[in-house]
Design an enzyme around this catalytic site. Structure first.
Site, short mmCIF file in Angstrom:
data_model
loop_
_atom_site.label_atom_id
_atom_site.label_comp_id
_atom_site.label_asym_id
_atom_site.label_seq_id
_atom_site.Cartn_x
_atom_site.Cartn_y
_atom_site.Cartn_z
CG ASN A 111 -0.48 -0.31 2.59
OD1 ASN A 111 0.36 -1.15 2.68
ND2 ASN A 111 -1.07 0.44 3.39
CB CYS A 165 -5.48 -1.30 -1.74
SG CYS A 165 -6.58 -0.49 -0.57
CD GLU A 174 -5.21 -6.01 -1.00
OE1 GLU A 174 -4.78 -4.93 -1.10
OE2 GLU A 174 -5.85 -6.58 -0.16
CB CYS A 208 -10.69 -2.94 0.75
SG CYS A 208 -10.33 -1.94 -0.75
CB CYS A 236 -8.70 -4.42 -3.58
SG CYS A 236 -7.56 -3.20 -3.11
N1 THU Z 1 -5.36 -1.31 2.67
C1 THU Z 1 -4.77 -2.50 1.66
O1 THU Z 1 -3.56 -2.15 1.07
N2 THU Z 1 -5.42 -3.32 1.03
C2 THU Z 1 -6.66 -3.64 1.52
O2 THU Z 1 -7.55 -4.37 0.99
C3 THU Z 1 -7.32 -2.78 2.77
C4 THU Z 1 -6.60 -1.55 2.99
C5 THU Z 1 -4.49 -0.38 3.21
C6 THU Z 1 -5.13 0.87 2.72
C7 THU Z 1 -4.55 2.01 3.39
O3 THU Z 1 -3.15 2.26 3.12
C8 THU Z 1 -4.34 1.06 4.78
O4 THU Z 1 -4.61 -0.22 4.51
C9 THU Z 1 -5.50 1.27 5.73
O5 THU Z 1 -6.71 1.27 5.29
#
Ligand code: THU
Length: 168
Positions: A70, A81, A83, A120, A123
């Site tokens: 991320n 994110c 992913e 999330c 993603c």
């Molecule tokens: N985040 C991800 O990288 N992937 C996800 O599927 C959920 C959230 C990251 C986004 C942000 O930088 C941090 O986690 C908090 O939400």
């Protein structure tokens, strides 16, 4: 998914299937190695605001591995994110390859993440696009920093009633 105009009204159910592994050591060698790569890339995430690090590693049919973590931004919605960083990198660099597996690991410097962290919604939608594009299911494994790992054999198990290009 096909929707029929049914009369009278009917209540239906969608079920999802997943596999729960007690820990990373229960995974087969190939996936374990991939998860270790996701863990390493997770440590390099740029997450100064949330302190929540996520790493993703993608295995392609040509055996290439593509990673992402991320990337946050002071203007919060501009961040991305792990992913999507990984899957867009795979799409950009290997547009003709098929994505076989995505593994994800998450940790926080604020608390110990011991439960599997699912991708999330945004993603899931992005992964769905590639699953549809390649017309082959993508296996997804996700975990926290330690603890159990969840596997789904297709993104569709995480996103029933998905929106796709067939609606356009
Ligand atoms: N985040 C991800 O990288 N992937 C996800 O599927 C959920 C959230 C990251 C986004 C942000 O930088 C941090 O986690 C908090 O939400």
């Amino acid at each position: 998914m096909i929707f029929l105009a049914l009369n009278p009204m009917k209540k239906l159910q969608v079920t999802t299937t997943y596999t729960l592994y007690k820990s990373i050591s229960e995974l087969d060698n190939e996936v374990q190695e991939l998860m270790h790569i996701a863990i390493e890339v997770r440590k390099k995430a740029y997450a100064p605001y949330s302190k929540f690090n996520v790493g993703a590693a993608i295995l392609l049919d040509n055996k290439q591995i593509v990673t992402g973590n991320n990337q946050e931004n002071a203007a919060f919605p501009s961040g991305l994110c792990a992913e999507r960083v990984a899957i867009y990198s795979a799409g950009a660099n290997y547009p003709k390859s098929t994505i076989k597996i995505i593994v994800i690991s998450a940790s926080s410097s604020k608390h110990k993440v011991t439960q599997p962290i699912a991708p999330c919604g945004a993603c899931r939608q992005s992964i769905a696009e590639y699953e549809n594009k390649q017309n082959k299911d993508i296996r997804i494994y996700f975990m926290g920093e330690t603890g159990p790992v969840i596997k789904v054999n297709s993104l569709k198990d995480l996103l029933p009633f998905g929106f796709d290009s067939s609606y356009l």
